[in-house]
Design an enzyme around this catalytic site. Sequence first.
Site, short mmCIF file in Angstrom:
data_model
loop_
_atom_site.label_atom_id
_atom_site.label_comp_id
_atom_site.label_asym_id
_atom_site.label_seq_id
_atom_site.Cartn_x
_atom_site.Cartn_y
_atom_site.Cartn_z
N GLY A 71 97.82 27.71 37.75
CA GLY A 71 98.04 27.59 39.09
C GLY A 71 99.01 26.73 39.57
N LYS B 298 101.31 31.49 44.51
CA LYS B 298 101.83 32.81 44.99
C LYS B 298 101.25 33.00 46.54
CE LYS B 298 101.19 34.14 40.01
NZ LYS B 298 100.25 35.00 39.36
N ARG C 240 92.07 37.18 32.46
CA ARG C 240 91.10 37.65 33.61
C ARG C 240 91.70 38.44 34.38
NH1 ARG C 240 93.61 34.72 37.74
NH2 ARG C 240 94.54 32.82 37.20
#
Length: 466
Positions: A167, A239, A295
């Site tokens: 992240g 993002k 994921r």
Amino acid sequence: MQKPIKKLLIANRGEIAVRIIRAARELDIRTVVVCSEADIDSQAVRLADEHALIGPAQAAKSYLDKDKVLAVAKEVGADAIHPGYGFLSENASFAEACEQSGIVFVGPSASAIRTMGDKAAARTAAMAAGVPVVPGSDGEVGSLEGAIEAAGVIGYPVMIKAAAGGGGRGIRIAKDEAELCQQYPIAVAEATSAFGNGAVYLERFIASARHIEVQVLGDGTSVIHLFERDCSIQRRRQKIFEEAGSPVLDEATRKALCASAVKLAEAVAYRGAGTLEYLFDSESGEFFFIEMNTRIQVEHPITEMITGVDLLKAMLRIAAGESLPYSQQDITRRGHAIEVRINAEDPEKQFMPCPGLVGDIVWPQGPGVRIDSLLRAYYQIPAYYDSLLAKLIVWDESRPAALARLKRSLGELSIAGVKTTQPLFLALLETDAVKSGEYDTNWLERWMSGKREEQKPAESTAGSAI
């Protein structure tokens, strides 16, 4: 070996829990969603067949408590657990515990999560598979002295990255040895605090980088790709604006990039949906693998829009033991799709979170428009979690047409009662960089810094001599 999924426990919340419920329902699978006390009135709870209160609002005492989640799954008789993204989705020990309990983990094997979830190990796996990686330390640097030695070989500037990171957290940049000496202990401390693991490694810093990722789908034996997404418009390495496909790749580069992703995923016998992330050097045309997310991704809808593949349903079918439901030849891309993340944040106040009571909502409609959201009118947004409220996804035959559709859709969108990032996206669509697709991962920060400078009041000339 096939094991039909009749009841699915969803170990997540928000829009992704809603998305999983809808996919499961179309496959005639009953759903149970776990919820914290703060989410008892959520849209996911209302849509699921059953719900189970799992603890207080704090994620550590509810959604992140793997023992509680597993206990609930056993109690309700769930055949499988879908972790969504975040929380327990990339927790190898949780995946292992599910397997040991006879409950299907909808995702890759624990060993694949361990290998690809550790950035240094993933880098090693990529090199072994012949996939290009950013020049770096080829593993963890165990000390400042080791970091200085590695940087001397790599060449400055370098990025110090948390081995267990994700992240965009746990990253520091050093332009020379003096900065490396200053930033190294800070990076180690941040990695320890954020991930419970202070291990770091080094990579060359690419100034004009694009962030491009490839969606893959595997069944543990075969792997296919579903083309790429460009996620280069980021704020603080998070993002906010994603496109499928990338506006800067030619067909030869796209083919090589996607083939490398398939090669690496096959090397770790990948099962389920996953995303391999790359840096693309706009100046040299080179691409480098940086990490894999084991994921489903927040931005998966734009891949669904250009390929027509329902990734969540494919994940469930693969988890039930079915072979990959598609061959590579079945996957074609059509048109262009864009996703923007509508967050409960105030862009005019340094993106301050704005939880609160939502009033009336008007969702944009029309051809090629999709909304994935946790919202309904008069819902109280909890203050304890990520600020994502909705994803606005648009598709059209070309990038200019998709941008026009996004602008129209943002103009129709109305969420009363709270501040959101909607005005930011309307402003971005007026910039030459977004119109042309010519931006990099640092462009948004530069643009926002310039806007702040423009908004500063001019120095007063009152009382000055003329």
